[in-house]
Design an enzyme around this catalytic site. Structure first.
Site, PDB file in Angstrom:
ATOM      1  N   THR A  71       0.852  -1.189   0.000  1.00 16.01           N
ATOM      2  CA  THR A  71       0.000   0.000   0.000  1.00 16.01           C
ATOM      3  C   THR A  71       0.888   1.239   0.000  1.00 16.01           C
ATOM      4  OG1 THR A  71      -1.772  -1.160   1.146  1.00 16.01           O
ATOM      5  CG2 THR A  71      -1.800   1.249   1.264  1.00 16.01           C
ATOM      6  N   ASN A 149      -5.343  -9.766  -7.839  1.00 18.32           N
ATOM      7  CA  ASN A 149      -5.500 -10.455  -6.555  1.00 18.32           C
ATOM      8  C   ASN A 149      -6.803 -11.226  -6.433  1.00 18.32           C
ATOM      9  OD1 ASN A 149      -6.109  -7.555  -6.645  1.00 18.32           O
ATOM     10  ND2 ASN A 149      -7.045  -7.892  -4.654  1.00 18.32           N
ATOM     11  N   GLN A 177       1.061  -9.890  -6.104  1.00 18.26           N
ATOM     12  CA  GLN A 177       0.618 -11.283  -6.215  1.00 18.26           C
ATOM     13  C   GLN A 177       1.567 -12.142  -7.055  1.00 18.26           C
ATOM     14  OE1 GLN A 177      -1.773 -12.588  -4.439  1.00 18.26           O
ATOM     15  NE2 GLN A 177      -2.715 -10.717  -3.653  1.00 18.26           N
ATOM     16  N   SER A 197       5.204  -6.938  -1.583  1.00 18.68           N
ATOM     17  CA  SER A 197       4.872  -7.003  -0.169  1.00 18.68           C
ATOM     18  C   SER A 197       5.277  -8.346   0.424  1.00 18.68           C
ATOM     19  CB  SER A 197       3.360  -6.800  -0.016  1.00 18.68           C
ATOM     20  OG  SER A 197       3.007  -6.824   1.341  1.00 18.68           O
ATOM     21  N   HIS A 199       4.177 -10.055   3.213  1.00 17.02           N
ATOM     22  CA  HIS A 199       3.258 -11.008   3.836  1.00 17.02           C
ATOM     23  C   HIS A 199       2.484 -11.854   2.835  1.00 17.02           C
ATOM     24  CE1 HIS A 199      -0.733  -8.916   3.481  1.00 17.02           C
ATOM     25  NE2 HIS A 199       0.037  -7.860   3.299  1.00 17.02           N
ATOM     26  N   THR A 235      13.357   4.523  10.723  1.00 16.90           N
ATOM     27  CA  THR A 235      14.265   3.420  11.026  1.00 16.90           C
ATOM     28  C   THR A 235      13.779   2.141  10.348  1.00 16.90           C
ATOM     29  OG1 THR A 235      14.843   4.446  13.114  1.00 16.90           O
ATOM     30  CG2 THR A 235      15.285   2.084  12.914  1.00 16.90           C
ATOM     31  N   CYS A 317     -19.462  -8.744   0.155  1.00 13.48           N
ATOM     32  CA  CYS A 317     -20.548  -8.626   1.118  1.00 13.48           C
ATOM     33  C   CYS A 317     -20.038  -8.930   2.515  1.00 13.48           C
ATOM     34  CB  CYS A 317     -21.669  -9.609   0.795  1.00 13.48           C
ATOM     35  SG  CYS A 317     -22.988  -8.829  -0.122  1.00 13.48           S
TER      36      CYS A 317
HETATM   37  C1  LIG Z   1      -2.585  -6.552  -5.687  1.00 12.61           C
HETATM   38  C2  LIG Z   1      -2.361  -5.983  -4.333  1.00 12.61           C
HETATM   39  N1  LIG Z   1      -1.798  -4.783  -4.200  1.00 12.61           N
HETATM   40  C3  LIG Z   1      -1.569  -4.232  -2.996  1.00 12.61           C
HETATM   41  C4  LIG Z   1      -1.891  -4.885  -1.831  1.00 12.61           C
HETATM   42  C5  LIG Z   1      -1.612  -4.220  -0.502  1.00 12.61           C
HETATM   43  O1  LIG Z   1      -0.501  -4.790   0.090  1.00 12.61           O
HETATM   44  P1  LIG Z   1      -0.110  -4.508   1.615  1.00 12.61           P
HETATM   45  O2  LIG Z   1      -1.019  -5.355   2.433  1.00 12.61           O
HETATM   46  O3  LIG Z   1       1.306  -4.939   1.708  1.00 12.61           O
HETATM   47  O4  LIG Z   1      -0.264  -3.063   1.874  1.00 12.61           O
HETATM   48  C6  LIG Z   1      -2.479  -6.152  -1.919  1.00 12.61           C
HETATM   49  C7  LIG Z   1      -2.877  -6.889  -0.703  1.00 12.61           C
HETATM   50  O5  LIG Z   1      -4.024  -6.908  -0.272  1.00 12.61           O
HETATM   51  C8  LIG Z   1      -2.717  -6.714  -3.190  1.00 12.61           C
HETATM   52  O6  LIG Z   1      -3.281  -7.911  -3.326  1.00 12.61           O
HETATM   53  S1  FES Z   2     -25.537  -8.691   1.849  1.00 11.87           S
HETATM   54 FE1  FES Z   2     -27.177  -9.030   0.546  1.00 11.87          FE
HETATM   55  S2  FES Z   2     -28.716  -9.605   1.898  1.00 11.87           S
HETATM   56 FE2  FES Z   2     -27.039  -9.394   3.176  1.00 11.87          FE
END
Ligand SMILES: Cc1ncc(COP(=O)(O)O)c(C=O)c1O
Ligand code: FES
Lengths: 384, 132
Positions: A71, A149, A177, A197, A199, A235, A317
């Site tokens: 991000t 993603n 990804q 990223s 993680h 840092t 949702c």
């Molecule tokens: C395609 C893509 N870009 C950016 C991010 C954001 O990464 P981060 O969680 O390291 O900020 C994600 C993760 O959700 C992602 O899938």
């Molecule tokens: S999100 Fe559609 S009914 Fe709950």
């Protein structure tokens, strides 16, 4: 109950090799900017890591800017470039980017930037002709993600880079990804900026980087002590950096994971009213995204939760936002399939056993059928 | 911040084992409602009969829902609340009541409970239209 974590595009568990490495280095606490031995020790570690990471994408160490994650990398890439080039007012991106790109663009749009979102086809592949046509003299940047993603589509970044080069516009790619999973050669492809990223590839959370090709002029978004080539003060996250460098060394079971993916896809497609979202061929090897006619993905996800199978929906949702997936909308998915999508993203280090695969397939089928029975909309073959 | 997407036990119970789910053959009335927020849909079937004091009451009620866990749980709950009630009583069931009977819904899911109450209302409306 056995827990099956199948949401590796959201985040991944730490690899055991990464844990071992971290355990070895856990007491390393010096500030890399300090001149004493403890500071120098930490500095040596992060520079070793930087070298390794740079090498993995054929970049130079000084082109790797560590950040807190993708991000931040995406924000730094776009805003940093915009601030350094105030006369260029057009940003070209795609309809299916992550919010950390789209929201940045939206904000710049409010400040007078022209944002052009290139459309994608039904498989989620960007329209190259449209891209070519849209790039104007005023273009600041083209930003197109490498792998999506949600639906796992792999973009033709080589061709995108070529177009950018012809038009003399910098090319940024969000490679969250794909980094560590697919081979990326930034020089050969012609990438100017790349976000990644930790993680997402079995390293720690809170670490990522931005590759900034030498000669690119960007403004830092965090000012301070001047770390990271003066592009990102603060840092350094020493252990995070160490974890990332370790994670990229690990062997990803790409071919075997792909086989497992295809088995699950093919079996799930036997369920009545099912449909694969995204491309069959140009797809990252661990992503499955399938819609089921007339049901809500969140309900399916909840049922699978009860079985210890952890997946995600892309209908959103279930998340805190109610908006439907902008990615599924962009690929033009039929209304009856829009709400009923699930995303399964496999572990790329550890394979599922045949028994686990069969269990997953069976439980999805059972619960889809249960929900289709509750639904007022009945799938008929001819509608497919 | 409180987590916004956790469901009560009661919701999970009604979601995993919904009551009165299915169709009624030759129903007295049907009500179908689409949720404008998320596009999900609920359909209610009513079977009406006269009770001992000669009033119309809901003898049987069934539902079909395409929706999230909250939508399915509220569908199930509203059928339970409405079954056996007279039409006049059933008209008074509100979505707040449904949500309350389920021990609450996450804020983001409150719109899902509208689906159930609205579908029941629609079914009753259709019933009354038919009679006229
Ligand atoms: C395609 C893509 N870009 C950016 C991010 C954001 O990464 P981060 O969680 O390291 O900020 C994600 C993760 O959700 C992602 O899938
Ligand atoms: S999100 Fe559609 S009914 Fe709950």
């Amino acid at each position: 109950m056995e827990k099956l974590y199948l949401d590796n595009a959201a985040t991944t568990p730490l690899a055991k090799e990464v844990v071992q490495e971290l355990n070895k280095k856990i007491s390393l606490f010096g500030n890399p900017s300090s001149r004493h031995v403890l500071g120098r020790e930490a500095k040596i570690e992060i520079e070793k890591a930087r070298e390794k990471i740079a090498k993995s994408i054929n970049a130079k160490p000084e082109e790797i800017i560590f950040t807190s994650g993708a991000t931040e990398s995406n924000n730094l890439a776009i805003k940093g470039l915009a601030e350094a080039n105030p006369t260029k007012k057009q940003i070209i991106t795609s309809e299916i980017e992550h919010p950390s790109i789209l929201e940045v663009c939206k904000n710049l749009g409010k400040r007078g930037y022209q944002i052009d979102k290139i459309s994608v086809d039904s498989e989620g592949i960007i329209n190259l002709k449209e891209l070519k046509d849209k790039i104007s003299k005023d273009a600041l940047l083209v930003s197109v993600m490498h792998v999506n993603n949600e639906i796992g589509t792999i973009q033709p970044i080589e061709e995108i880079a070529k177009i950018c080069k012809e038009k003399n516009v910098p090319f940024h790619t969000d490679a969250v990804q794909s980094f560590g999973k697919l081979k990326i050669d930034v020089q050969k492809i012609g990438i100017n900026l790349l976000s990644a990223s930790g993680h997402k590839l079995n390293a720690l959370k809170g670490i990522g980087f931005l590759y900034v090709k030498r000669g690119m002029n960007i403004e830092p978004q965090l000012n301070g002590g001047g770390q990271e080539n003066n592009l990102r003060s603060g840092t350094e996250n020493v252990l995070g950096i160490i974890s990332l460098a370790k994670a990229i060394e690990l062997k990803r079971e790409s071919e075997k994971v792909e086989k497992s993916r295809d088995k699950i896809i093919n079996k799930l497609l036997e369920i009545s009213g099912s449909k694969l979202n995204g491309s069959k061929e140009k797809r990252i090897y661990n992503n499955i995204n399938i819609s089921f006619y007339g049901i809500e993905g969140e309900s399916l996800q909840m049922f699978l939760d009860e079985e210890g199978i952890f997946i995600s929906t892309s209908s959103a949702c279930a998340s805190n936002k109610l908006a439907k997936s902008h990615v599924l909308k962009a690929i033009g998915i039929d209304k009856m399939y829009l709400n009923g999508s699930i995303r399964i993203t496999l572990d790329t280090l550890k394979l599922l056993t045949t028994k686990q695969e069969d269990f997953i397939i069976k439980k999805i089928k059972e619960n889809v059928e249960k929900l289709q029975k509750i639904s007022p909309f009945k799938f008929q073959e001819d509608k497919k | 911040m409180k987590p916004t997407n956790t469901y009560s036990k009661e919701v999970i119970k009604h979601f995993t084992k919904p009551a009165n789910q299915g169709e009624i053959k030759n129903p007295s009335a049907i009500g179908e409602i689409g949720n404008p927020v998320c596009g999900d849909v609920m359909k209610v079937y009513l079977k009406i009969a006269k009770n001992k004091s000669g009033k119309n009451y809901i003898k049987d009620i069934k539902f079909q829902t395409m929706g999230c866990a909250a939508a399915i749980a509220t569908s199930s709950m509203i059928t339970k609340l409405a079954k056996g009630k007279t039409i006049e009583e059933a008209k008074k069931i509100t979505n707040a009541q449904v949500a309350e009977s389920l021990k609450g819904l996450p804020p983001i899911k409150m719109h899902c409970s509208n689906l159930a109450a609205d579908a029941l209302k629609k079914a009753i409306e259709n019933l009354e239209k038919k009679k006229k």
